[in-house]
Structures are given as C-alpha cells and as structure tokens.
Design a protein around this motif. Structure first.
Motif, PDB file in Angstrom:
ATOM      1  N   ASP A  79       6.505 -28.819 -17.873  1.00  0.00           N
ATOM      2  CA  ASP A  79       7.052 -29.927 -17.265  1.00  0.00           C
ATOM      3  C   ASP A  79       6.866 -31.080 -17.636  1.00  0.00           C
ATOM      4  N   ILE A  80       7.868 -32.100 -17.501  1.00  0.00           N
ATOM      5  CA  ILE A  80       7.223 -33.462 -17.389  1.00  0.00           C
ATOM      6  C   ILE A  80       7.028 -34.189 -16.167  1.00  0.00           C
ATOM      7  N   MET A  81       7.728 -34.054 -15.512  1.00  0.00           N
ATOM      8  CA  MET A  81       7.395 -35.247 -13.984  1.00  0.00           C
ATOM      9  C   MET A  81       6.080 -34.314 -13.049  1.00  0.00           C
ATOM     10  N   MET A  82       4.873 -34.740 -13.008  1.00  0.00           N
ATOM     11  CA  MET A  82       4.144 -33.807 -12.714  1.00  0.00           C
ATOM     12  C   MET A  82       2.873 -35.044 -11.183  1.00  0.00           C
ATOM     13  N   PRO A  83       2.703 -35.097 -11.210  1.00  0.00           N
ATOM     14  CA  PRO A  83       1.193 -35.934 -10.672  1.00  0.00           C
ATOM     15  C   PRO A  83       0.320 -35.734 -11.308  1.00  0.00           C
ATOM     16  N   VAL A  84      -0.630 -36.514 -11.058  1.00  0.00           N
ATOM     17  CA  VAL A  84      -2.310 -36.826 -11.994  1.00  0.00           C
ATOM     18  C   VAL A  84      -2.211 -36.838 -13.403  1.00  0.00           C
ATOM     19  N   LEU A  85      -1.426 -35.744 -13.735  1.00  0.00           N
ATOM     20  CA  LEU A  85      -0.869 -36.131 -15.030  1.00  0.00           C
ATOM     21  C   LEU A  85       0.589 -34.920 -15.555  1.00  0.00           C
ATOM     22  N   ASN A  86       1.046 -36.316 -15.872  1.00  0.00           N
ATOM     23  CA  ASN A  86       2.461 -35.743 -16.526  1.00  0.00           C
ATOM     24  C   ASN A  86       2.277 -35.197 -17.542  1.00  0.00           C
ATOM     25  N   GLY A  87       3.497 -34.671 -18.430  1.00  0.00           N
ATOM     26  CA  GLY A  87       4.179 -33.373 -19.462  1.00  0.00           C
ATOM     27  C   GLY A  87       3.257 -34.763 -20.793  1.00  0.00           C
ATOM     28  N   TYR A  88       4.178 -36.063 -20.973  1.00  0.00           N
ATOM     29  CA  TYR A  88       4.263 -36.715 -21.661  1.00  0.00           C
ATOM     30  C   TYR A  88       2.430 -36.317 -21.985  1.00  0.00           C
ATOM     31  N   GLU A  89       1.846 -37.114 -20.338  1.00  0.00           N
ATOM     32  CA  GLU A  89       0.801 -37.427 -21.320  1.00  0.00           C
ATOM     33  C   GLU A  89      -0.246 -36.064 -21.960  1.00  0.00           C
ATOM     34  N   THR A  90      -0.285 -34.797 -21.065  1.00  0.00           N
ATOM     35  CA  THR A  90      -0.855 -33.386 -21.241  1.00  0.00           C
ATOM     36  C   THR A  90      -0.315 -33.378 -22.416  1.00  0.00           C
ATOM     37  N   LEU A  91       1.092 -33.565 -23.369  1.00  0.00           N
ATOM     38  CA  LEU A  91       1.586 -33.535 -24.520  1.00  0.00           C
ATOM     39  C   LEU A  91       0.180 -34.100 -25.327  1.00  0.00           C
ATOM     40  N   GLU A  92       0.519 -35.133 -25.140  1.00  0.00           N
ATOM     41  CA  GLU A  92      -0.644 -35.913 -26.731  1.00  0.00           C
ATOM     42  C   GLU A  92      -2.045 -35.833 -25.953  1.00  0.00           C
ATOM     43  N   ARG A  93      -2.904 -35.684 -25.557  1.00  0.00           N
ATOM     44  CA  ARG A  93      -4.154 -35.356 -25.151  1.00  0.00           C
ATOM     45  C   ARG A  93      -3.890 -33.527 -25.671  1.00  0.00           C
ATOM     46  N   MET A  94      -3.054 -33.027 -25.525  1.00  0.00           N
ATOM     47  CA  MET A  94      -3.334 -31.566 -25.764  1.00  0.00           C
ATOM     48  C   MET A  94      -3.244 -31.766 -27.581  1.00  0.00           C
ATOM     49  N   LYS A  95      -2.140 -32.744 -28.763  1.00  0.00           N
ATOM     50  CA  LYS A  95      -1.990 -32.517 -29.597  1.00  0.00           C
ATOM     51  C   LYS A  95      -3.259 -33.552 -30.462  1.00  0.00           C
ATOM     52  N   SER A  96      -3.774 -34.412 -29.804  1.00  0.00           N
ATOM     53  CA  SER A  96      -4.773 -35.002 -30.121  1.00  0.00           C
ATOM     54  C   SER A  96      -6.554 -34.201 -30.744  1.00  0.00           C
ATOM     55  N   ASP A  97      -5.807 -33.014 -29.990  1.00  0.00           N
ATOM     56  CA  ASP A  97      -7.374 -32.567 -29.378  1.00  0.00           C
ATOM     57  C   ASP A  97      -6.914 -30.723 -30.860  1.00  0.00           C
ATOM     58  N   MET A  98      -8.300 -31.293 -31.722  1.00  0.00           N
ATOM     59  CA  MET A  98      -8.831 -30.280 -32.986  1.00  0.00           C
ATOM     60  C   MET A  98      -8.004 -29.012 -32.242  1.00  0.00           C
ATOM     61  N   ARG A  99      -8.733 -28.415 -31.825  1.00  0.00           N
ATOM     62  CA  ARG A  99      -9.212 -27.226 -31.230  1.00  0.00           C
ATOM     63  C   ARG A  99      -7.710 -27.030 -30.529  1.00  0.00           C
ATOM     64  N   LEU A 100      -6.877 -27.559 -29.047  1.00  0.00           N
ATOM     65  CA  LEU A 100      -5.453 -27.299 -28.592  1.00  0.00           C
ATOM     66  C   LEU A 100      -4.310 -27.568 -30.082  1.00  0.00           C
ATOM     67  N   ARG A 101      -4.351 -28.876 -30.425  1.00  0.00           N
ATOM     68  CA  ARG A 101      -3.152 -28.992 -31.217  1.00  0.00           C
ATOM     69  C   ARG A 101      -2.426 -28.359 -31.976  1.00  0.00           C
ATOM     70  N   SER A 102      -2.109 -26.505 -31.653  1.00  0.00           N
ATOM     71  CA  SER A 102      -2.138 -25.836 -32.657  1.00  0.00           C
ATOM     72  C   SER A 102      -1.441 -24.835 -31.458  1.00  0.00           C
ATOM     73  N   ILE A 103      -1.378 -25.020 -30.790  1.00  0.00           N
ATOM     74  CA  ILE A 103      -1.050 -24.091 -29.619  1.00  0.00           C
ATOM     75  C   ILE A 103       0.866 -25.251 -29.518  1.00  0.00           C
ATOM     76  N   PRO A 104       1.616 -24.015 -29.661  1.00  0.00           N
ATOM     77  CA  PRO A 104       3.705 -24.756 -29.449  1.00  0.00           C
ATOM     78  C   PRO A 104       3.437 -25.369 -27.730  1.00  0.00           C
ATOM     79  N   VAL A 105       3.941 -25.742 -27.657  1.00  0.00           N
ATOM     80  CA  VAL A 105       4.503 -26.775 -26.505  1.00  0.00           C
ATOM     81  C   VAL A 105       5.501 -26.544 -26.450  1.00  0.00           C
ATOM     82  N   ILE A 106       6.645 -25.864 -25.148  1.00  0.00           N
ATOM     83  CA  ILE A 106       7.953 -26.022 -24.575  1.00  0.00           C
ATOM     84  C   ILE A 106       8.006 -26.958 -24.079  1.00  0.00           C
ATOM     85  N   MET A 107       9.079 -28.017 -24.047  1.00  0.00           N
ATOM     86  CA  MET A 107       9.310 -29.060 -22.764  1.00  0.00           C
ATOM     87  C   MET A 107      10.321 -27.561 -21.923  1.00  0.00           C
ATOM     88  N   ILE A 108       9.983 -28.244 -20.727  1.00  0.00           N
ATOM     89  CA  ILE A 108      11.367 -27.849 -19.498  1.00  0.00           C
ATOM     90  C   ILE A 108      10.964 -28.583 -18.786  1.00  0.00           C
TER      91      ILE A 108
END
Length: 348
Positions: free
Chosen positions: A57-86
């Motif tokens: 999801d995008i609109m969330m407290p603490v850490l929203n979806g945009y920030e979560t996605l950006e952190r995942m894709k900058s982490d070499m261990r997580l960047r290959s995990i596909p993400v579907i935004m809903i």
C-alpha cells in the motif's frame, strides 16, 4: 508462515484491507502469506526471511509505500523481490513514480480480482525465471572455475593465460631452460607390496608437496609420468637463476621425502639448455617440452644415487659456487654421448 508455495507479504495499515486481500489470496491458493501494518514493519520482516512478492500500500504511517519501495530497491538483498503497489491513490503521477522506482506493477483500489490474480501470477513467474537465470549463472561460474582449475592443473600458469587470451599456445623455442626430473627409487617394488589405495595416497601427498616446493622456487611443473616428476625453471616466466632454483628445489624435495611416511627415496637429475615447448591435444590439453635438453635430463636422473641431486656441467657452471659439488667424472648417457655429471649438496 508455512513452507509451501511462494512467500507473499501484504503491507497495509488498514486491517479491513489486509483481511480482504489475505482472504482473496488464500482463495487463490496462496497459503504462505505474512502481513505488515506499515513499511518499517515490512522491512523488518524482509530482513529476517525471504519473500517472493510484496503487495504494498502507499498511504501508511511510520513509513509510506513510496519510501518502503525506494529502500527495498536500494538494498542489494531486497531489490530483486517484485513489488505490486495496491493503492486508492490512482493519479497518473503516483503510478509513474512507483514504476520508475522499480515497482513491478500498480493496481488501484478497489482491485479487480481477475486482474490481481493475473498480475500476481505474472510477477511470480518473472521472479521464478530471474531466480532460475541467477541459478544458471551461478552454475556457469562454478563450471568456469572448475574448467580453470583443470587448466591450471594441466598447464603452466603462463600457458593458461595465453590459451585463454588467444585460444591457443604458440609453440616456440626456449633458451637456457633448466629441466628437473625426479624419480622414486624402487617404486615398482613398492607398488607390488602395497595396496593401490596406499600407493596412490602416498604418491598424491608427495606430488602435492613437490608442486608446492617447485612453485615456491619459481619452477613450473610440466607433468608427472608414473612416479616421475618433471619441472622446469626459466621456461614461461623469468627466474633469476634457473640453475640455482632447480638445484634448490631438488634438495628441498629430497628433504620432504625424508619426512614422508612412505619411506621412499628419490633421485634428481637436472640439465639445462634450449628446448621446444607447446600445447598438444584437442580434447585433453597437455603442455609438453621436447629436445636434447629434456632427453639428457631424463638420462641423468638414471645415474643419480638415491637421495642426491645430479646435474650436468652446463648446470654446474651456472651455480656460481652456490652449492658444494662432487664430480662423478665423465658418464656415458645412452644415445647422448659422455657428459661430466656433478653431485650437488648445500654449501657449507
């Protein structure tokens, strides 16, 4: 989380949304599903265990979806995990931002179940293919290393480099190369009186020790022929004094055998001069050397006493008093005439 099927992670701060999506996924046969209430909780879960797909999801407290996605894709261990935004945020700017940040897909709320099913299947299939490709690439690297190891076990290092660079090793004439032959005394009798396992085990230990000694002194192992070990100095790479390096190697090999449990003795013969070297074979490469220098060295070892290094006069005159020597006089070498042979020892 169960161990069956792909691992999915649903990230949404709304409990009703999480429940609805979780129920829909279970109806589609996905039993291996975890949930997180915000982006930080999702990242914590992702750091502890592997997932095959994240529904974010995008609109969330603490850490929203945009920030979560950006952190995942900058982490070499997580960047290959596909993400579907809903998300209920369906503005084109939001879609573009997520896709550009690395999201696999974007679905607006309320989602169409058929489209959700198709997007999840497509994302999981893409990840499966990527993982398969990564596995193939890893296997290729393993096989490549194995092939390199085999080449290095078969050919001198310089020949391997030339073969990989040009797909061939150019045969050439070499000057002032020292050729060392080592022979185990009474090896045939030993083979007849001991098990094959014992013979091969002892021979393997000794050859490995000889290889290490030769390498440390700048020599290149050419091959083993039965119980005979052949190496050269000054062939494919520079050695300050091929004669000295070869005699030093021979003496150290004798010391190594003295400490070996087999109880063997060896004899060493060394000659130096010009020779021809190159790679032969098409399926099984072998680097070999030819010429009178090789033949004379092979004959000298037959005249060496057990536990000694016997060299030709050509080697001796290049030692420059670095070793003590005792002449055995002129010795008739089969097919190669008479040569003065000198028995070498460490200088006092």
């Amino acid at each position: 989380m169960t161990s069956d099927g792909p691992a999915l992670l649903v990230v949404d701060d709304n409990e009703d949304n999480r429940y609805t999506l979780l129920r829909r996924l279970k109806r589609e046969g996905h039993e291996n599903v975890d949930v997180a209430e915000n982006g930080q909780e999702a990242l914590d879960l992702l750091g502890r265990q592997p997932y095959d797909l994240v529904l974010l999801d995008i609109m969330m407290p603490v850490l929203n979806g945009y920030e979560t996605l950006e952190r995942m894709k900058s982490d070499m261990r997580l960047r290959s995990i596909p993400v579907i935004m809903i998300s209920a945020v369906d503005q084109i700017e939001s879609v573009v931002r997520c896709i550009e940040a690395g999201a696999e897909d974007y679905l607006p709320k309320p989602f169409n179940t058929a489209i959700l099913r198709a997007r999840i299947h497509a994302s999981l299939e893409k990840k499966r293919l990527r993982d398969q490709e990564a596995g193939y690439m890893k296997q290729i690297e393993v096989e490549k290393k194995r092939a390199d190891d085999l080449l290095h076990a078969t050919l001198p290092a310089a020949a391997v480099h030339e073969l990989k660079s040009t797909n061939s090793v150019r045969p050439r004439q070499f000057e002032d190369v020292a050729v060392l032959f080592c022979d185990i005394v009474g090896f045939t009798t030993y083979c007849n009186n001991n098990s094959a396992e014992t013979v091969v085990s002892h021979l393997q230990d000794l050859v490995c020790a000889f290889e290490d000694i030769a390498t440390q002194n700048g020599l290149e192992k050419i091959k083993t022929i039965g119980d005979a070990f052949m190496a050269t100095a000054g062939l494919l790479h520079h050695v300050e004094s091929p004669a000295k390096a070869s005699v030093r190697t021979g003496l150290e090999m004798i010391d190594a055998v003295a400490e070996h449990p087999s109880g063997w003795e060896i004899r060493i013969g060394i000659h130096m001069g010009p020779l021809v070297g190159g790679v032969i074979g098409q399926k099984n490469y072998a680097f070999d050397i030819w010429g009178d220098t090789v033949n004379i060295a092979a004959r000298i070892v037959d005249h060496a006493d057990p536990g000694t290094v016997l060299v030709s006069e050509a080697v001796w005159r290049n030692l420059q008093d670095a070793f003590d020597g005792k002449s055995k006089g002129m010795v008739e070498l089969k097919g190669r005439g008479s040569h003065e042979l000198i028995e070498c020892a460490c200088s006092r």
